[in-house]
Write an enzyme that holds these catalytic residues in place. Structure first.
Site, PDB file in Angstrom:
ATOM      1  N   HIS A   1      61.525 -19.128   3.962  1.00 41.91           N
ATOM      2  CA  HIS A   1      61.100 -17.727   3.973  1.00 41.91           C
ATOM      3  C   HIS A   1      61.978 -16.888   4.898  1.00 41.91           C
ATOM      4  O   HIS A   1      61.543 -16.465   5.977  1.00 41.91           O
ATOM      5  CB  HIS A   1      59.633 -17.643   4.418  1.00 41.91           C
ATOM      6  CG  HIS A   1      58.681 -18.420   3.546  1.00 41.91           C
ATOM      7  ND1 HIS A   1      58.584 -19.798   3.591  1.00 41.91           N
ATOM      8  CD2 HIS A   1      57.796 -18.010   2.594  1.00 41.91           C
ATOM      9  CE1 HIS A   1      57.675 -20.198   2.716  1.00 41.91           C
ATOM     10  NE2 HIS A   1      57.181 -19.143   2.094  1.00 41.91           N
TER      11      HIS A   1
ATOM     12  N   SER B   1      60.764 -12.983   5.520  1.00 40.36           N
ATOM     13  CA  SER B   1      59.610 -12.900   6.426  1.00 40.36           C
ATOM     14  C   SER B   1      60.034 -13.173   7.860  1.00 40.36           C
ATOM     15  O   SER B   1      59.379 -12.721   8.801  1.00 40.36           O
ATOM     16  CB  SER B   1      58.542 -13.929   6.041  1.00 40.36           C
ATOM     17  OG  SER B   1      58.228 -13.863   4.671  1.00 40.36           O
TER      18      SER B   1
ATOM     19  N   SER C   1      48.699 -22.112   6.941  1.00 37.46           N
ATOM     20  CA  SER C   1      47.596 -21.491   6.233  1.00 37.46           C
ATOM     21  C   SER C   1      47.260 -20.257   7.055  1.00 37.46           C
ATOM     22  O   SER C   1      46.936 -20.350   8.241  1.00 37.46           O
ATOM     23  CB  SER C   1      46.396 -22.435   6.173  1.00 37.46           C
ATOM     24  OG  SER C   1      45.349 -21.838   5.450  1.00 37.46           O
TER      25      SER C   1
ATOM     26  N   LYS D   1      60.878  -5.966   5.954  1.00 38.73           N
ATOM     27  CA  LYS D   1      61.060  -7.333   5.469  1.00 38.73           C
ATOM     28  C   LYS D   1      62.527  -7.481   5.072  1.00 38.73           C
ATOM     29  O   LYS D   1      63.067  -6.627   4.366  1.00 38.73           O
ATOM     30  CB  LYS D   1      60.140  -7.585   4.267  1.00 38.73           C
ATOM     31  CG  LYS D   1      59.913  -9.066   3.953  1.00 38.73           C
ATOM     32  CD  LYS D   1      58.623  -9.255   3.134  1.00 38.73           C
ATOM     33  CE  LYS D   1      58.385 -10.727   2.828  1.00 38.73           C
ATOM     34  NZ  LYS D   1      57.057 -10.967   2.258  1.00 38.73           N
TER      35      LYS D   1
ATOM     36  N   GLU E   1      32.344 -19.306  12.173  1.00 41.45           N
ATOM     37  CA  GLU E   1      32.703 -20.728  12.269  1.00 41.45           C
ATOM     38  C   GLU E   1      34.202 -20.987  12.129  1.00 41.45           C
ATOM     39  O   GLU E   1      34.740 -21.905  12.729  1.00 41.45           O
ATOM     40  CB  GLU E   1      31.924 -21.532  11.217  1.00 41.45           C
ATOM     41  CG  GLU E   1      30.407 -21.534  11.427  1.00 41.45           C
ATOM     42  CD  GLU E   1      29.738 -20.245  10.986  1.00 41.45           C
ATOM     43  OE1 GLU E   1      30.354 -19.495  10.191  1.00 41.45           O
ATOM     44  OE2 GLU E   1      28.618 -19.983  11.439  1.00 41.45           O
TER      45      GLU E   1
ATOM     46  N   ASP F   1      13.496 -24.711   4.814  1.00 44.49           N
ATOM     47  CA  ASP F   1      14.507 -23.654   4.809  1.00 44.49           C
ATOM     48  C   ASP F   1      15.300 -23.647   3.506  1.00 44.49           C
ATOM     49  O   ASP F   1      15.854 -22.633   3.110  1.00 44.49           O
ATOM     50  CB  ASP F   1      15.477 -23.797   5.994  1.00 44.49           C
ATOM     51  CG  ASP F   1      15.091 -22.925   7.182  1.00 44.49           C
ATOM     52  OD1 ASP F   1      15.777 -23.007   8.218  1.00 44.49           O
ATOM     53  OD2 ASP F   1      14.112 -22.151   7.080  1.00 44.49           O
TER      54      ASP F   1
ATOM     55  N   GLN G   1      20.702 -24.181   3.826  1.00 42.29           N
ATOM     56  CA  GLN G   1      20.794 -24.688   5.199  1.00 42.29           C
ATOM     57  C   GLN G   1      20.999 -26.203   5.267  1.00 42.29           C
ATOM     58  O   GLN G   1      21.078 -26.771   6.355  1.00 42.29           O
ATOM     59  CB  GLN G   1      19.520 -24.340   5.986  1.00 42.29           C
ATOM     60  CG  GLN G   1      18.971 -22.938   5.754  1.00 42.29           C
ATOM     61  CD  GLN G   1      19.811 -21.851   6.408  1.00 42.29           C
ATOM     62  OE1 GLN G   1      20.013 -21.843   7.613  1.00 42.29           O
ATOM     63  NE2 GLN G   1      20.316 -20.924   5.599  1.00 42.29           N
TER      64      GLN G   1
ATOM     65  N   ARG H   1      17.543 -33.115  11.871  1.00 46.90           N
ATOM     66  CA  ARG H   1      16.567 -32.181  12.430  1.00 46.90           C
ATOM     67  C   ARG H   1      15.281 -32.844  12.917  1.00 46.90           C
ATOM     68  O   ARG H   1      14.864 -32.630  14.051  1.00 46.90           O
ATOM     69  CB  ARG H   1      16.255 -31.080  11.399  1.00 46.90           C
ATOM     70  CG  ARG H   1      15.249 -30.062  11.876  1.00 46.90           C
ATOM     71  CD  ARG H   1      15.065 -28.917  10.862  1.00 46.90           C
ATOM     72  NE  ARG H   1      14.014 -28.011  11.322  1.00 46.90           N
ATOM     73  CZ  ARG H   1      12.795 -27.921  10.800  1.00 46.90           C
ATOM     74  NH1 ARG H   1      12.461 -28.662   9.775  1.00 46.90           N
ATOM     75  NH2 ARG H   1      11.906 -27.076  11.299  1.00 46.90           N
TER      76      ARG H   1
END
Lengths: 643, 643
Positions: free
Chosen positions: B28, B31, B116, B257, B379, B436, B440, B486
């Site tokens: 690349h 870039s 990624s 670029k 997360e 739930d 979940q 749980r």
């Protein structure tokens, strides 16, 4: 808005939020109470039109609870609308009740399964996009008809999820002024205060920076809430020269978690806790007199839309015209297929994450520019948008590199719970992508999609089977996944051959043992099961082995899930030696699918060739040799088996 | 800054960007060219200090290429710093070269594997947090030492990834003023213009709304770039009463670029394309005279920090003190373990996604508040922060509901490529969470973590084994995952028992066939392999079956990966009847792990009990019965086998 009516309905709704969660012994009443006023005015102040007799009516407004745990509110609203009875609401969370702990399609008005936070706005974007696409030929100003609206209720805790901001960016990019986010800023997350608390200015600034119109209100003052919805209506339908034309709108409502019950209001430690019997009594006392008979009216939408979804017209679909032996990458065949089928299946749309020149979804874009939607580098949102568009009758084909679809695993998981009809394509499968290296290699995608309940997982080897299977995917209900390869591979199937989900193709050499004078090894037969790029390695191995008196039966196992159990079990009658070979980790892929066929059948010994070693940059052929998934490795393994 | 020097170095770097990618035949360059000036000034304008002889020196500044595909620039910078030779750089992307297509740990200065997109800022947040935590006892103003800085280069295309905004939110929440994002706004993504193009104002507004200080510049004017880094330095080290104290800083650079080569500059269609031989010649002509010998200096950091990482002190760790038979949820034991081990292993930190009262990471927080980091409902970012903290010597335990860890699958995948030492805990596994409902329920987490290269996957059944295994995880290098449940489950192991990654426990009844006078069924022996909650169902079944003359050997298969092959193969000598039972989908979990042990061993027949049907809300016991993974189902299956 009839204020007295709204107040009574809000009280009824609060009553059932508390009573239903206490009855269930679990649930999220305080999270429901904070949003109760916002939603009561929305639904019963005539800002939301819905045809309960026809949930699929294309003219319906749409409501999504991104804040999926607020089901006590969700179901209480529908009770207030006369759609759930006072007995039924007491069955929430019970095994036989369609009223689950978080919304699922077992409740007939659920637009999308939610409960994993931060996903609802993406679904809303998808629905808003779908509506704009379907309505684009309607000149609504002159027919006195209202373009349907999409309302998404979000909690403030989930505003930390990046997927919300992916959706926000795309919504303003596509000028989705029919999308309204209602943000319930009650300050408290599950285990503590959110990162912004009651800093509504920051939410306002963030949405504004992302190109949204924003309205900040007190989420418990009915007049302010009413004014907000009215403003949105006016902006959209009364003033087309409005400066905010084309902007999605966010209502940022400062609210109180547990609002309506003094000992709950703004208190820590009450998230996800229903009231015990005594506390419920106290709370209901505070609510005061509740008119349990009152119900609110929700009007049907005033426009009639027909031709939805648009009928298929398979007769115009061109037949395949590949030449045996020509080299075509299956990723290219993906694009060709969408283009070829796009006219006959007018509900197909293509969504891609800024890799359309790699996945070849651009081929579809060239032919059907109105039905291609660039999703930019935001895979989580892309999946949610697919879910939203599918809900409104489109058939979305969602594409990116196979490895980048792992970014949307939680969204795909939720799409499966919601029984969404979304198709996925992951290109650049395996180590065979070569020099870009492991970050770009799809090595866990078959595993991921196999673990999606009800999915179909396909991995065709050539252009003909790819195109045929894509048509099968269109007609398959639910989530399906097709894995495509970067390098070109020769066409091995005739254009007329059929390929079914759950099928496979068996390839036997015409003359499996050409040197008849050579001594034959005992047990000199084996089955090699491959798919995609390793099929060609299997063919090479098959040729090589036949020279040594070993007959290899090659199976093109293009349908990994469901797998062709019948054929594989038939083959097990001929030999107990099976080799599987895949350009994928050992865990969860083709080999494991085959192992399952013979789990309780001890005739067969299965030897898995797969990617075991950590890959790296290099030539495709070097990498396949290194990972021992090339022809040489297959031959070596076959000989080891003393076939 | 010596301007002439910088210009020469930038030219050298552009030379190698072009030459190395053309030599490799892939990569690349365009870039890389857009960010070349930004990074040349950073590294060679004395804004970045690094001890090349000791990449782990805690005083090092840190540089992450979130824009991982800009490796031509990445390696050229290190060449300019004298760390890569002019021969070596021509080996990029070759199988034997550590210089891979996207950064991996095979190149010794890589802080995190990237490629990624949208993940690098999270890693930067983790490093910045780690630095603040380690340095909090240093009064830097008076020792003339510089708190290390973290620089993250981002592309504009990846700014669409929500994970970037998760990181941005957390960075301002934690006042990470030692974190600088350098955003290379070159307008062009892979397949088209980005959603914002050159709208640097919008990037500015978005970062500002997320609580960052922003500086907008022309990314190719050396003086502006220099001024930006100088401003950042002054804000941090010269003016402690600065109004922006405590804010992370974003440099938003408008760039081109392909900058430096006229026929590449700002042109569509050049993403990810190296120049052919002829084009390279033209390009190098445009570059003009390049001093191939010049190298730039990067100074070592001026502070010396010792005591890093902090030494363990296992002698102070308390022994376990559970009572056999007491009911303790393994999720609770997780919290207990972190607290008990936290003192003896001072590098442990805990990261949680607003579920600390559910995962019980809050128990650790109470004892070690400085080492607990609330990550809020984000997360993806949480995983990346773990990667960043692990790089600086911490041992992060990242926890959430098992199902929500799927939100971070791509980040976990990249963490594995980067060989990050991060531990994961997923609570609320299986249908046994009850009311739930499915959103979940962790039902694919074992599958997901098994497909992570080099991972360990653990699923203990009781508190003792949970705590023992957590200590094993601490001492295990690489990614490991522990699945917790749980509901409470009784303690079945003595506090002194050992549990190893790769181990298992075999449970035989003292008197397997109590009614000796009963006729014995032929082949009346079987093995039941279970883990976690199904272990207790297996025990019940074992009791029940013994009354009917069937001897069931129960295996607590607490280490699913690596699995205890030796023990299982030994047991296969006693019987060929195996039942596996798990609270997880059929695909990819415990059953599949066992299938693999016997793949090429046809003695054994394995019958998998798992979650096959789509689950719903309901009582845990109802759901386990419905999914046929309870004692009754095990007994029924055992009898069917004609054991």
């Amino acid at each position: 808005m009839n204020l007295e009516n709204i107040e009574k309905l809000a009280r009824l709704i609060r009553y059932y939020i508390l009573v239903s969660s206490t009855t269930a012994g679990s649930g999220h009443p305080t999270s429901s109470l904070s949003a109760a006023d916002l939603l009561t005015v929305l639904m019963f102040g005539n800002h939301y039109n819905f045809d309960f007799k026809n949930p699929d009516n294309p003219a319906n407004d749409r409501l999504i609870f991104s804040k999926g745990h607020a089901t006590p509110l969700y179901y209480s609203l529908y009770l207030a609308a006369g759609q759930i009875s006072s007995q039924e609401i007491l069955t929430v969370r019970k095994f036989d009740s369609p009223l689950e702990g978080h919304p699922t399609p077992r409740f007939k008005f659920t637009e999308a399964a939610t409960g994993s936070l931060g996903q609802g706005l993406s679904v809303g974007v998808g629905m808003a996009l779908a509506i704009k696409n379907r309505f684009k030929n309607y000149d609504l100003r002159f027919k006195n008809e209202k373009e349907p609206s999409v309302f998404v209720l979000l909690g403030d805790g989930e505003m930390a999820e990046g997927s919300v901001w992916e959706a926000a960016n795309l919504a303003s990019y596509y000028k989705l002024n029919n999308l309204t986010a209602i943000v319930d800023v009650n300050r408290l997350g599950q285990s503590q205060e959110t990162s912004l608390g009651w800093d509504v200015k920051s939410y306002n600034d963030r949405f504004a920076a992302f190109g949204w119109k924003t309205i900040t209100i007190n989420g418990h003052k009915f007049e302010e809430i009413e004014e907000a919805y009215k403003t949105i209506y006016d902006l959209r339908f009364k003033n087309y020269e409005s400066k905010v034309d084309g902007k999605p709108i966010a209502i940022i409502a400062k609210t109180i978690k547990g609002k309506g019950v003094s000992f709950l209001e703004n208190k820590d430690g009450w998230h996800g806790k229903p009231l015990g019997k005594e506390d419920l009594e106290k709370a209901l006392k505070e609510l005061g007199e509740v008119d349990l008979e009152i119900r609110g009216e929700i009007n049907k939408p005033i426009n009639k839309l027909s031709n939805y979804p648009i009928s298929n017209n398979k007769s115009i679909i061109q037949k395949l015209n590949y030449k045996l032996g020509e080299e075509v990458a299956t990723r290219k065949a993906y694009g060709n297929a969408l283009k070829r089928l796009g006219g006959g299946y007018p509900n197909i749309v293509s969504l891609d994450g800024d890799v359309k020149n790699s996945t070849y979804s651009e081929i579809f874009k060239e032919s059907f520019p109105d039905r291609f939607f660039e999703m930019f580098i935001a895979e989580q949102n892309m999946v949610g948008v697919g879910v939203g568009m599918a809900r409104l009758g489109f058939i979305p084909f969602v594409s990116s590199f196979a490895c980048f679809l792992t970014r949307g695993f939680d969204q795909i998981r939720m799409a499966s719970i919601g029984e969404a009809n979304v198709k996925f394509c992951g290109s650049h499968a395996g180590v065979s992508i070569g020099e870009d290296g492991p970050s770009q290699m799809g090595l866990e995608d078959i595993s991921m999609f196999r673990s999606i309940h009800g999915s179909a997982v396909l991995y065709p080897s050539d252009a003909v089977s790819t195109e045929k299977l894509i048509e099968e995917m269109i007609n398959h209900k639910g989530i399906s996944y097709i894995r495509t390869t970067r390098p070109g591979m020769r066409v091995i199937y005739d254009n007329a051959q059929e390929f079914k989900i759950g099928g496979s193709k068996v390839h036997r050499l015409k003359n499996p043992r050409p040197k008849a004078d050579q001594p034959m090894a005992e047990k000199s037969k084996l089955v090699i099961i491959a798919a995609g790029i390793t099929l060609f390695e299997a063919f090479k191995a098959q040729e090589e082995l036949s020279k040594e008196g070993i007959e290899a039966i090659v199976v093109d196992c293009y349908s990994i899930k469901p797998i062709d159990e019948k054929t594989l079990k038939e083959l097990a009658k001929e030999t107990s030696n099976f080799i599987t070979v895949e350009d994928h980790w050992s865990e969860g892929g083709l080999g494991d699918a085959v192992l399952n066929v013979f789990a309780d059948d001890s005739r067969v010994k299965i030897h898995k060739l797969a990617v075991y070693k950590k890959p790296r940059s290099g030539k495709a052929s070097e990498l396949m040799a290194y990972e021992e998934i090339d022809a040489e490795a297959i031959v070596k393994k076959a000989k080891e088996l003393n076939v």
